[in-house]
Design a protein around this motif. Structure first.
Motif, mmCIF file in Angstrom:
data_model
loop_
_atom_site.group_PDB
_atom_site.id
_atom_site.type_symbol
_atom_site.label_atom_id
_atom_site.label_comp_id
_atom_site.label_asym_id
_atom_site.label_seq_id
_atom_site.Cartn_x
_atom_site.Cartn_y
_atom_site.Cartn_z
ATOM 1 N N GLY A 91 12.417 20.863 85.921
ATOM 2 C CA GLY A 91 13.202 21.380 87.028
ATOM 3 C C GLY A 91 12.316 21.778 88.197
ATOM 4 O O GLY A 91 11.089 21.597 88.171
ATOM 5 N N TYR A 92 12.944 22.334 89.228
ATOM 6 C CA TYR A 92 12.232 22.648 90.462
ATOM 7 C C TYR A 92 12.530 24.081 90.903
ATOM 8 O O TYR A 92 13.648 24.584 90.737
ATOM 9 C CB TYR A 92 12.626 21.658 91.573
ATOM 10 C CG TYR A 92 12.152 20.265 91.284
ATOM 11 C CD1 TYR A 92 10.976 19.779 91.827
ATOM 12 C CD2 TYR A 92 12.868 19.441 90.410
ATOM 13 C CE1 TYR A 92 10.518 18.491 91.521
ATOM 14 C CE2 TYR A 92 12.419 18.162 90.101
ATOM 15 C CZ TYR A 92 11.243 17.695 90.669
ATOM 16 O OH TYR A 92 10.786 16.438 90.352
ATOM 17 N N LEU A 113 14.565 15.328 85.731
ATOM 18 C CA LEU A 113 15.393 16.388 86.305
ATOM 19 C C LEU A 113 16.771 16.400 85.653
ATOM 20 O O LEU A 113 17.322 17.476 85.367
ATOM 21 C CB LEU A 113 15.518 16.205 87.813
ATOM 22 C CG LEU A 113 16.431 17.202 88.541
ATOM 23 C CD1 LEU A 113 16.017 18.643 88.268
ATOM 24 C CD2 LEU A 113 16.448 16.906 90.038
ATOM 25 N N CYS A 114 17.331 15.220 85.400
ATOM 26 C CA CYS A 114 18.617 15.157 84.686
ATOM 27 C C CYS A 114 18.501 15.799 83.307
ATOM 28 O O CYS A 114 19.426 16.506 82.861
ATOM 29 C CB CYS A 114 19.081 13.707 84.552
ATOM 30 S SG CYS A 114 19.584 12.913 86.088
ATOM 31 N N ASP A 115 17.379 15.561 82.632
ATOM 32 C CA ASP A 115 17.171 16.188 81.317
ATOM 33 C C ASP A 115 17.190 17.708 81.439
ATOM 34 O O ASP A 115 17.804 18.410 80.614
ATOM 35 C CB ASP A 115 15.835 15.739 80.718
ATOM 36 C CG ASP A 115 15.822 14.285 80.277
ATOM 37 O OD1 ASP A 115 16.907 13.711 80.090
ATOM 38 O OD2 ASP A 115 14.710 13.731 80.138
ATOM 39 N N TRP A 116 16.498 18.237 82.447
ATOM 40 C CA TRP A 116 16.474 19.686 82.618
ATOM 41 C C TRP A 116 17.869 20.207 82.950
ATOM 42 O O TRP A 116 18.306 21.225 82.385
ATOM 43 C CB TRP A 116 15.492 20.095 83.728
ATOM 44 C CG TRP A 116 15.512 21.578 83.923
ATOM 45 C CD1 TRP A 116 14.877 22.516 83.153
ATOM 46 C CD2 TRP A 116 16.254 22.301 84.912
ATOM 47 N NE1 TRP A 116 15.178 23.786 83.611
ATOM 48 C CE2 TRP A 116 16.011 23.679 84.682
ATOM 49 C CE3 TRP A 116 17.083 21.925 85.956
ATOM 50 C CZ2 TRP A 116 16.586 24.681 85.481
ATOM 51 C CZ3 TRP A 116 17.650 22.914 86.760
ATOM 52 C CH2 TRP A 116 17.401 24.272 86.512
ATOM 53 N N LEU A 117 18.570 19.545 83.836
ATOM 54 C CA LEU A 117 19.923 19.972 84.185
ATOM 55 C C LEU A 117 20.823 19.969 82.953
ATOM 56 O O LEU A 117 21.645 20.872 82.766
ATOM 57 C CB LEU A 117 20.501 19.064 85.276
ATOM 58 C CG LEU A 117 19.913 19.280 86.672
ATOM 59 C CD1 LEU A 117 20.271 18.107 87.584
ATOM 60 C CD2 LEU A 117 20.414 20.589 87.274
ATOM 61 N N PRO A 136 23.563 11.150 80.431
ATOM 62 C CA PRO A 136 24.745 11.914 80.008
ATOM 63 C C PRO A 136 25.014 13.154 80.854
ATOM 64 O O PRO A 136 26.163 13.572 80.974
ATOM 65 C CB PRO A 136 24.439 12.286 78.549
ATOM 66 C CG PRO A 136 22.963 12.093 78.378
ATOM 67 C CD PRO A 136 22.580 11.011 79.332
ATOM 68 N N TRP A 137 23.964 13.762 81.440
ATOM 69 C CA TRP A 137 24.234 14.934 82.276
ATOM 70 C C TRP A 137 25.145 14.576 83.441
ATOM 71 O O TRP A 137 26.073 15.319 83.765
ATOM 72 C CB TRP A 137 22.941 15.544 82.847
ATOM 73 C CG TRP A 137 23.302 16.508 83.946
ATOM 74 C CD1 TRP A 137 23.818 17.770 83.792
ATOM 75 C CD2 TRP A 137 23.296 16.244 85.349
ATOM 76 N NE1 TRP A 137 24.118 18.314 85.027
ATOM 77 C CE2 TRP A 137 23.805 17.401 85.994
ATOM 78 C CE3 TRP A 137 22.911 15.157 86.136
ATOM 79 C CZ2 TRP A 137 23.918 17.491 87.388
ATOM 80 C CZ3 TRP A 137 23.024 15.238 87.512
ATOM 81 C CH2 TRP A 137 23.530 16.401 88.114
ATOM 82 N N LEU A 138 24.906 13.442 84.068
ATOM 83 C CA LEU A 138 25.701 13.082 85.238
ATOM 84 C C LEU A 138 27.158 12.865 84.859
ATOM 85 O O LEU A 138 28.064 13.258 85.602
ATOM 86 C CB LEU A 138 25.124 11.827 85.911
ATOM 87 C CG LEU A 138 25.739 11.460 87.257
ATOM 88 C CD1 LEU A 138 25.643 12.610 88.252
ATOM 89 C CD2 LEU A 138 25.074 10.202 87.827
ATOM 90 N N ASP A 139 27.400 12.303 83.706
ATOM 91 C CA ASP A 139 28.778 12.127 83.249
ATOM 92 C C ASP A 139 29.432 13.474 82.986
ATOM 93 O O ASP A 139 30.586 13.704 83.375
ATOM 94 C CB ASP A 139 28.804 11.270 81.986
ATOM 95 C CG ASP A 139 30.216 11.065 81.460
ATOM 96 O OD1 ASP A 139 31.030 10.458 82.179
ATOM 97 O OD2 ASP A 139 30.514 11.542 80.338
ATOM 98 N N ARG A 140 28.697 14.401 82.333
ATOM 99 C CA ARG A 140 29.253 15.734 82.069
ATOM 100 C C ARG A 140 29.582 16.455 83.368
ATOM 101 O O ARG A 140 30.663 17.047 83.514
ATOM 102 C CB ARG A 140 28.245 16.569 81.268
ATOM 103 C CG ARG A 140 27.994 16.113 79.852
ATOM 104 C CD ARG A 140 26.897 16.957 79.203
ATOM 105 N NE ARG A 140 27.323 18.352 79.021
ATOM 106 C CZ ARG A 140 26.490 19.341 78.756
ATOM 107 N NH1 ARG A 140 25.178 19.109 78.682
ATOM 108 N NH2 ARG A 140 26.952 20.568 78.575
#
Length: 303
Positions: A57-58, A97-101, A161-165
């Protein structure tokens, strides 16, 4: 109304943080009609890495009014902006970043407005003490919107999968809106629908669902902001070809483009009407806003 790009370049060199100078460099290549320069891409990504944490993340002030070092959802959208800027190039940092989100997403698929702030100095009060147990449509929508624009050229982000959620959460939360929401919630929800309208058929109906909350002139005061802080047509519909633009008159958007072009300051940069939180944050916002203003004018054929 003409834009003084030389003055803008001088402003960025004098006042902007390295990240936004690198983003401006990418933009100048686009304005020249040149292909994306590999050196400019690597420079922008290297500058962004200065705000990155080991968890993917950032933080560190990437969101200018949230200067604490830990990774925050509010910084993720800014990181995705850089990943959008480098298109058609991609980077594994976007998937990381998607993994962290995904790791901080709540069970309903939404992101909290903020995580606990470890160093409050220089941070805006709205970031401090945020409810970490409740999903925020404002933060989830603005982050997912830019992520979808990155996904348009990065298949790994599109498949994450984060973007779908996050997408399913936003669609459900927008459908549940009844009373007029906060100005930023409304604006970011519309930006999200603009970003997904090509892949989610329900987006068109949700734009219509929100239409009754958009003022006819596209001007909406920001509750809790400064006396001058107002969202305008381009805040609700920054893209010329998105469905949100259909909620506003072409004349209103054209007039707002004129307003935006006319906001270039004598020093070459643009400014904001947000409440100033820290001297560094004010300059960071000015650099970011100058790049954003020029990008918007370019998308609308004004540059």
């Amino acid at each position: 109304m003409s834009i003084d790009l030389s003055a803008a370049a001088a402003f960025m060199a004098t006042h902007a943080r390295v990240l936004d100078r690198r983003r401006f460099d990418l933009l100048t290549h686009a304005l020249a009609g040149a292909t994306t320069d590999a050196g400019a891409v690597q420079g922008a990504l290297a500058a962004l890495d200065g705000y990155r944490n080991a968890d993917g993340g950032y933080g560190w002030g990437l969101e200018p009014d949230l200067r604490s070092p830990e990774s925050q959802p509010g910084a993720a959208a800014h990181a995705f902006e850089v990943f959008e800027d480098i298109a058609p190039a991609t980077t594994s940092r976007a998937v990381e970043l998607c993994d962290w989100l995904d790791s901080v997403t709540l069970p309903d698929g939404g992101l909290p407005f903020a995580l606990p702030v470890t160093a409050p100095a220089g941070c805006a009060p709205w970031w401090l003490g945020a409810d970490t147990s409740t999903s925020s449509l404002q933060i989830t929508a603005v982050t997912a919107a830019v992520a979808h624009r990155v996904a348009a050229h990065d298949p790994a982000v599109a498949a994450h999968p984060w973007l779908d959620r996050a997408t399913r959460y936003c669609l459900t939360a927008i459908e549940a809106i009844d009373e007029t929401p906060h100005a930023y919630v409304l604006a970011f929800a519309l930006r999200f629908l603009d970003a997904v309208h090509g892949t989610r058929p329900e987006a068109a109906g949700l734009v219509a669902h929100l239409s009754r909350h958009v003022p006819p002139d596209g001007r909406m005061h920001v509750e809790g902001g400064t006396e001058e802080e107002t969202l305008r047509p381009l805040d609700f519909a920054p893209l010329p070809d998105g469905p949100a633009a259909s909620l506003l008159s072409p004349q209103g958007i054209a007039a707002d483009l004129d307003r935006l072009a006319g906001m270039q300051e004598p020093d070459g940069g643009w400014t904001v009407d947000y409440a100033p939180i820290s001297p560094a944050g004010v300059l960071d916002w000015r650099g970011h806003t100058t790049v954003r203003a020029l990008q918007t004018l370019h998308r609308h054929g004004r540059l």
